[in-house]
Design a protein around this motif. Structure first.
Motif, PDB file in Angstrom:
ATOM      1  N   UNK A  24       1.373   4.688   8.718  1.00  0.00           N
ATOM      2  CA  UNK A  24       1.280   6.110   9.035  1.00  0.00           C
ATOM      3  C   UNK A  24       2.400   6.934   8.400  1.00  0.00           C
ATOM      4  N   UNK A  25       3.358   6.267   7.784  1.00  0.00           N
ATOM      5  CA  UNK A  25       4.358   7.002   6.995  1.00  0.00           C
ATOM      6  C   UNK A  25       3.710   7.749   5.833  1.00  0.00           C
ATOM      7  N   UNK A  26       2.617   7.199   5.327  1.00  0.00           N
ATOM      8  CA  UNK A  26       1.956   7.776   4.153  1.00  0.00           C
ATOM      9  C   UNK A  26       0.539   8.222   4.448  1.00  0.00           C
ATOM     10  N   UNK A  27      -0.170   7.459   5.280  1.00  0.00           N
ATOM     11  CA  UNK A  27      -1.580   7.722   5.517  1.00  0.00           C
ATOM     12  C   UNK A  27      -1.785   8.432   6.863  1.00  0.00           C
ATOM     13  N   UNK A  28      -2.883   9.168   6.965  1.00  0.00           N
ATOM     14  CA  UNK A  28      -3.135   9.970   8.161  1.00  0.00           C
ATOM     15  C   UNK A  28      -3.917   9.214   9.246  1.00  0.00           C
ATOM     16  N   UNK A  29      -4.841   8.355   8.813  1.00  0.00           N
ATOM     17  CA  UNK A  29      -5.735   7.689   9.767  1.00  0.00           C
ATOM     18  C   UNK A  29      -5.879   6.208   9.407  1.00  0.00           C
ATOM     19  N   UNK A  30      -5.691   5.359  10.416  1.00  0.00           N
ATOM     20  CA  UNK A  30      -5.823   3.909  10.243  1.00  0.00           C
ATOM     21  C   UNK A  30      -6.904   3.414  11.212  1.00  0.00           C
ATOM     22  N   UNK A  31      -7.804   2.585  10.730  1.00  0.00           N
ATOM     23  CA  UNK A  31      -8.799   1.935  11.591  1.00  0.00           C
ATOM     24  C   UNK A  31      -8.478   0.456  11.697  1.00  0.00           C
ATOM     25  N   UNK A  32      -8.458  -0.059  12.913  1.00  0.00           N
ATOM     26  CA  UNK A  32      -8.292  -1.495  13.139  1.00  0.00           C
ATOM     27  C   UNK A  32      -9.642  -2.045  13.586  1.00  0.00           C
ATOM     28  N   UNK A  33     -10.209  -2.906  12.755  1.00  0.00           N
ATOM     29  CA  UNK A  33     -11.501  -3.545  13.015  1.00  0.00           C
ATOM     30  C   UNK A  33     -11.224  -4.994  13.412  1.00  0.00           C
ATOM     31  N   UNK A  34     -11.490  -5.330  14.649  1.00  0.00           N
ATOM     32  CA  UNK A  34     -11.136  -6.648  15.200  1.00  0.00           C
ATOM     33  C   UNK A  34     -12.412  -7.445  15.435  1.00  0.00           C
ATOM     34  N   UNK A  35     -12.549  -8.584  14.734  1.00  0.00           N
ATOM     35  CA  UNK A  35     -13.721  -9.446  14.935  1.00  0.00           C
ATOM     36  C   UNK A  35     -13.332 -10.829  15.433  1.00  0.00           C
ATOM     37  N   UNK A  36     -12.116 -10.952  15.963  1.00  0.00           N
ATOM     38  CA  UNK A  36     -11.681 -12.199  16.593  1.00  0.00           C
ATOM     39  C   UNK A  36     -12.535 -12.454  17.843  1.00  0.00           C
TER      40      UNK A  36
ATOM     41  N   UNK B 156       0.818  -1.207   0.000  1.00  0.00           N
ATOM     42  CA  UNK B 156       0.000   0.000   0.000  1.00  0.00           C
ATOM     43  C   UNK B 156       0.855   1.262   0.000  1.00  0.00           C
ATOM     44  N   UNK B 157       1.946   1.233   0.731  1.00  0.00           N
ATOM     45  CA  UNK B 157       2.829   2.401   0.777  1.00  0.00           C
ATOM     46  C   UNK B 157       3.426   2.714  -0.588  1.00  0.00           C
TER      47      UNK B 157
ATOM     48  N   UNK C 171     -18.758  -1.286  12.512  1.00  0.00           N
ATOM     49  CA  UNK C 171     -18.551  -0.754  11.167  1.00  0.00           C
ATOM     50  C   UNK C 171     -19.031   0.695  11.072  1.00  0.00           C
ATOM     51  N   UNK C 172     -20.117   1.031  11.740  1.00  0.00           N
ATOM     52  CA  UNK C 172     -20.592   2.419  11.736  1.00  0.00           C
ATOM     53  C   UNK C 172     -19.561   3.352  12.369  1.00  0.00           C
ATOM     54  N   UNK C 173     -18.875   2.875  13.403  1.00  0.00           N
ATOM     55  CA  UNK C 173     -17.808   3.663  14.027  1.00  0.00           C
ATOM     56  C   UNK C 173     -16.675   3.884  13.030  1.00  0.00           C
ATOM     57  N   UNK C 174     -16.321   2.837  12.297  1.00  0.00           N
ATOM     58  CA  UNK C 174     -15.263   2.946  11.293  1.00  0.00           C
ATOM     59  C   UNK C 174     -15.658   3.952  10.216  1.00  0.00           C
ATOM     60  N   UNK C 175     -16.897   3.898   9.758  1.00  0.00           N
ATOM     61  CA  UNK C 175     -17.369   4.845   8.743  1.00  0.00           C
ATOM     62  C   UNK C 175     -17.268   6.279   9.240  1.00  0.00           C
ATOM     63  N   UNK C 176     -17.641   6.503  10.475  1.00  0.00           N
ATOM     64  CA  UNK C 176     -17.579   7.845  11.056  1.00  0.00           C
ATOM     65  C   UNK C 176     -16.138   8.345  11.120  1.00  0.00           C
ATOM     66  N   UNK C 177     -15.226   7.472  11.447  1.00  0.00           N
ATOM     67  CA  UNK C 177     -13.800   7.814  11.529  1.00  0.00           C
ATOM     68  C   UNK C 177     -13.230   8.125  10.148  1.00  0.00           C
ATOM     69  N   UNK C 178     -13.765   7.465   9.121  1.00  0.00           N
ATOM     70  CA  UNK C 178     -13.361   7.661   7.728  1.00  0.00           C
ATOM     71  C   UNK C 178     -11.847   7.487   7.554  1.00  0.00           C
ATOM     72  N   UNK C 179     -11.350   6.290   7.798  1.00  0.00           N
ATOM     73  CA  UNK C 179      -9.903   6.070   7.728  1.00  0.00           C
ATOM     74  C   UNK C 179      -9.387   6.014   6.297  1.00  0.00           C
ATOM     75  N   UNK C 180      -8.088   6.147   6.164  1.00  0.00           N
ATOM     76  CA  UNK C 180      -7.448   5.968   4.863  1.00  0.00           C
ATOM     77  C   UNK C 180      -7.268   4.487   4.545  1.00  0.00           C
ATOM     78  N   UNK C 181      -7.022   3.689   5.589  1.00  0.00           N
ATOM     79  CA  UNK C 181      -6.805   2.243   5.445  1.00  0.00           C
ATOM     80  C   UNK C 181      -7.468   1.537   6.619  1.00  0.00           C
ATOM     81  N   UNK C 182      -8.019   0.362   6.349  1.00  0.00           N
ATOM     82  CA  UNK C 182      -8.588  -0.484   7.407  1.00  0.00           C
ATOM     83  C   UNK C 182      -7.728  -1.727   7.564  1.00  0.00           C
TER      84      UNK C 182
END
Length: 344
Positions: free
Chosen positions: A184-196, A140-141, A267-278
């Motif tokens: 984060x070297x390239x992107x401003x916001x990262x979301x980690x979605x954990x469903x384990x 991605x970078x 997922x709604x929380x992730x949408x609100x955050x509007x990350x560059x990468x998930x």
């Protein structure tokens, strides 16, 4: 879609697993990766062998002394002159007020529980698990053509329980945190979605006071369930990170509908955050017949989960972590991959 793995991840072969007062049969075994790799083969999907990215992204997240313990602890254990068994394993847990003098003290400092022993080849697999994840992040970078929007990392051992300076819950290096920091070297916001099935307390701790990485987790209620000390709703972050840590603990016995109700909220929380990468931490231990399961997700449910993640329409790195019903890993991963491929 691109899939990464590395054969050296199979070298880690735990012999001991101490949990809830007794020794148990290890569940995080090399056969897990063997079964996972069958799914892309059957579906005609290529698996790319991960290349070495290096140690620097690991040290950007984990303490140097801790990484040195993971890398050299087995050698020191075997050179101690004592008969201590074939794996670095402790029943003494003393992370604080511990100067780490001697391998027993280091084990007491850096191993948080009895589920993360270190054998002769463990470091090799631990390292290549992190490198496998880093290959997706590096793609991605360096991507200028958006050909890497969905990437899947077949990794073991898993990572989301690993803290900055301790191993536990079958985890040693926190792959999700490592690649989030790297991105984060390239992107401003990262979301980690954990469903384990289990809460990733290591991820939570690493980013708890930060707002550039959102962590949201759907998991079994941690009361009397691993990791037991974290994963509650009131844990919301600290300082500027307050509100960027969102937990959705499920009551034990939650059905598939209940699981997806929690996932949809996450997922709604992730949408609100509007990350560059998930970064999606995918655990097949939510499967209804998994020995770790406290909920009841069907094989078809993993196809549904994949569609929901794909519908976010963001670059996503999927880390395949938990899942211990070995005979169903192939089938469950095929269902998930089919959801990613689906045109629906």
């Amino acid at each position: 879609m691109k899939i990464y793995s590395h054969e050296k991840q199979k070298l880690h072969h735990p012999k001991s697993y101490f949990s809830r007062g007794k020794m148990r049969q290890p569940q995080e075994t090399p056969e897990r990766l063997t079964e996972l790799l069958k799914a892309p083969q059957i579906m005609g999907l290529e698996v790319t062998t991960a290349k070495e990215i290096g140690i620097e992204p690991i040290l950007a997240v984990h303490d140097f002394d801790y990484v040195e313990f993971l890398k050299h602890g087995y050698e020191e254990w075997m050179a101690s002159g004592e008969e201590m068994g074939e794996e670095v394993q402790t029943t003494v847990y003393m992370p604080n007020n511990n100067s780490g003098l001697g391998i027993l003290a280091k084990a007491a400092k850096y191993q948080a529980d009895g589920s993360a022993p270190i054998g002769k080849h463990s470091w090799t697999s631990i390292y290549w698990s992190a490198q496998t994840a880093l290959n997706a992040a590096d793609s991605l970078l360096n991507d200028q053509t958006h050909q890497s929007d969905i990437q899947i990392c077949l990794t073991r051992p898993a990572g989301h329980h690993a803290r900055k300076n301790s191993a536990g819950g079958f985890c040693y290096l926190n792959n999700a945190a490592i690649i989030a920091e790297h991105l984060l070297q390239k992107f401003q916001k990262i979301a980690i979605l954990d469903t384990d099935m289990h809460h990733g307390q290591g991820i939570q701790e690493i980013f708890y006071d930060r707002k550039d990485v959102l962590y949201t987790s759907v998991h079994g209620n941690p009361v009397n369930f691993y990791p037991v000390v974290a994963g509650h709703e009131h844990e919301r972050g600290y300082g500027e990170g307050y509100g960027y840590n969102i937990n959705f603990p499920m009551p034990h016995g939650t059905d598939e509908t209940g699981f997806f109700n929690h996932v949809d909220k996450s997922i709604e929380i992730v949408k609100l955050f509007n990350p560059d990468v998930i970064v999606h931490v995918l655990g097949f231990d939510v499967y209804k017949d998994d020995p770790q399961a406290k909920c009841h997700v069907s094989t078809q449910g993993f196809k549904t989960l994949a569609k929901k993640v794909k519908a976010l329409n963001k670059p996503v790195i999927i880390l395949v972590e938990g899942g211990y019903c070995i005979e169903k890993l192939n089938e469950n991963l095929q269902a998930f991959l089919s959801g990613l491929i689906s045109k629906d």
